[in-house]
Structures are given as C-alpha cells and as structure tokens.
Design a protein around this motif. Structure first.
Motif, PDB file in Angstrom:
ATOM      1  N   ARG A 183      40.718  81.464  -8.076  1.00 29.03           N
ATOM      2  CA  ARG A 183      39.687  82.255  -8.754  1.00 29.03           C
ATOM      3  C   ARG A 183      40.105  82.591 -10.182  1.00 29.03           C
ATOM      4  N   TYR A 227      34.002  78.995  -6.545  1.00 34.55           N
ATOM      5  CA  TYR A 227      34.207  80.414  -6.269  1.00 34.55           C
ATOM      6  C   TYR A 227      35.400  80.493  -5.332  1.00 34.55           C
ATOM      7  N   VAL A 262      27.426  84.658  -8.315  1.00 34.70           N
ATOM      8  CA  VAL A 262      27.282  83.759  -7.179  1.00 34.70           C
ATOM      9  C   VAL A 262      26.163  84.234  -6.258  1.00 34.70           C
TER      10      VAL A 262
END
Length: 161
Positions: free
Chosen positions: A36, A91, A104
């Motif tokens: 991430r 993600y 998202v």
C-alpha cells in the motif's frame, strides 16, 4: 545516523520482537502494508492515470495463479464493462477500482494473499449498496461462474451508481 535510519532500525527490531512474540501483524499483513505504501507513492507520481492503474492491476493479476487469477480476471472484466467510470488501481497489492475522488469502491482479495480458503470481493463504504439498516459488503468466492458474474455485474452497477 539520521533520525530516519534510526527509526527504521528500531522499527525493524520492534517488528522482529513482535513477530517472535506472536504479536502485531503477520508477514502477509506487513507485506500488504508495504504494498500500500508503494501504491501511494506510485499514485502520487501518476495522478489519476487510467493506463497506469490498468498496468498495476494487470501486474497484480499476472502474479496470481489458479482460481485466484480466474476470479481476478472476471472481477476486472465486469467492473471495466459495467462501470467504466471507475478508475483501475491496486489496493494493498490487490485489484481494485476507485471513484472520481480516488477512493476505492470495490476490490478483490485473492485467497493466496492471506492463506485463506476463498477469495473475497469487497465493497467499501462509498459503494451505493445501502439496503435499509443491514446489507452485505463482502463476498466469499471460490470459483468464477456465469451466475457469479451476473450477480457481481448487478452489484457493481448498483455500487457505482
């Protein structure tokens, strides 16, 4: 020694101690957090670049095997067709699609990533799936079938509306 290198060294020691004690994040979770951080740096450089997002998703899918890859391919196909306004991205190293604000909306978590017995397709709170006071936001998927593709298409259409 800079404060950055000092804190990094302490962080490594702290992570090692926590791992030895069985506390904190698992190796898979730590890897996801590192993924991430890498994604956020890449997003900052690329901005809202669809081609960069598509490349990131393709790389994430190409790294998968077996049923995870088939599910990810189906996920990618459906979202791309049903909600082309959503931006592809990764993600935590997983295929995902975001709204115009970069948040998202939906993601696919491969089973192998966390040594689970099934993959998960999830929706974040910005997905328009509200149904009264209680509704599902995550779905266990063991295999990609036409029935799952149809149901997921309906969910994506609703989520992206």
């Amino acid at each position: 020694m800079t404060s950055t290198s000092r804190s990094t060294g302490l962080t490594d020691v702290k992570e090692q101690i926590m791992a030895e004690r069985g506390e904190g994040l698992s190796k898979e979770e730590r890897d996801a957090v590192k993924d991430r951080a890498k994604e956020l740096r890449a997003e900052a450089k690329a901005g809202k670049n669809r081609a960069a997002g598509e490349q990131a998703i393709r790389e994430a899918i190409d790294a998968m095997s077996g049923e995870d890859r088939a599910i990810a391919e189906g996920f990618y196909k459906v979202v791309s067709e049903v909600a082309p306004q959503l931006m592809p991205k990764t993600y935590y190293g997983m295929p995902a699609f975001a709204n115009g604000e970069g948040k998202v909306v939906t993601f696919m978590q491969p089973a192998d990533k966390f040594k689970a017995r099934y993959a998960t397709i999830g929706f974040e709170d910005r997905a328009n799936l509200d149904d009264g006071d209680f509704w599902p936001i995550g779905f266990a998927v063991r295999t990609w079938t036409p029935a799952i593709e149809q149901r997921f298409s309906e969910l994506v259409a609703s989520a992206a509306s």
